[in-house]
Design a protein around this motif. Structure first.
Motif, PDB file in Angstrom:
ATOM      1  N   LEU A   1      -1.399  -1.706   2.309  1.00  0.00           N
ATOM      2  CA  LEU A   1      -1.882  -0.478   1.674  1.00  0.00           C
ATOM      3  C   LEU A   1      -3.243  -0.044   2.201  1.00  0.00           C
TER       4      LEU A   1
ATOM      5  N   TRP B   1      -3.607   3.309   4.013  1.00  0.00           N
ATOM      6  CA  TRP B   1      -3.347   4.422   3.100  1.00  0.00           C
ATOM      7  C   TRP B   1      -4.540   4.644   2.167  1.00  0.00           C
TER       8      TRP B   1
ATOM      9  N   GLY C   1      -7.181   6.237   4.217  1.00  0.00           N
ATOM     10  CA  GLY C   1      -6.820   7.629   4.495  1.00  0.00           C
ATOM     11  C   GLY C   1      -7.081   8.537   3.306  1.00  0.00           C
TER      12      GLY C   1
END
Length: 199
Positions: free
Chosen positions: A70, A73, A76
């Motif tokens: 994760l 992500w 991001g």
């Protein structure tokens, strides 16, 4: 498993943190007890300590290995929040660093620091032992460049410095050579010097 969580807890670290929290609450109470408007502020500080303890208990029972896939992500999402700050953030004292969330304000640069630790840890963990060479050092640093650039645009010069410190610490613990880290730092210092002269 509760027994396993209790057994692996660093109670010296937890105890030290609690003592510091208690000192902080006592100092807030001491500084505000004579001010009627701020007399209850120490209770708010104590409430945040309780919330922090609860968060500590939850996170201690969480298997951090699940965060590895994760990490990109999460990083991001933090970059998106940094972009949103530039577009719709609240400006205070010439700096646009906060996102309004009703009565609260979110500062994404604080989140990106945690996300950077996760990202770097996930990146270095994906390398085999002995593979932390110059390429990996530069690649790992490059991962943080977008966050640094978006922070500078706010403008916020403190966050990029903290991110460099985070990168240095994680890369060193991961096994990067001091000479490779020093080379990156020297180039950064040279670039800063040039930009300072031009600016």
């Amino acid at each position: 498993d509760m027994r396993r969580m209790i057994a692996r807890t660093d109670w010296v670290l937890v105890g030290t943190a609690l003592v510091l929290c208690a000192i902080g609450i006592a100092m807030v109470r001491s500084c505000t007890h004579s001010d009627v408007a701020s007399a209850g502020r120490w209770l708010l500080q104590a409430a945040w300590v309780v919330i922090g303890i609860a968060a500590l208990a939850v996170m201690s029972s969480f298997d951090y290995e699940r965060l590895r896939p994760l990490a990109p992500w999460i990083y991001g999402i933090c970059l998106i929040l940094l972009v949103l700050v530039l577009v719709a953030g609240t400006q205070v004292r010439g700096a646009q660093r906060w996102l309004p969330l009703g009565p609260l304000r979110l500062q994404p640069t604080e989140l990106v620091k945690v996300a950077s630790v996760l990202l770097l840890a996930a990146y270095f963990a994906s390398r085999q032992e002995g593979e932390i060479g110059a390429r990996e050092v530069w690649t790992s640093f490059g991962l943080l460049v977008p966050a640094m650039a978006l922070s500078v645009l706010q403008p916020d010069m403190g966050t990029p410095v903290v991110l460099v410190g985070i990168w240095l610490a994680v890369a060193f613990v991961a096994g990067a050579r001091v000479s490779h880290l020093a080379a990156v730092l020297l180039i950064l210092i040279a670039l800063f010097g040039v930009s300072w002269q031009l600016g």
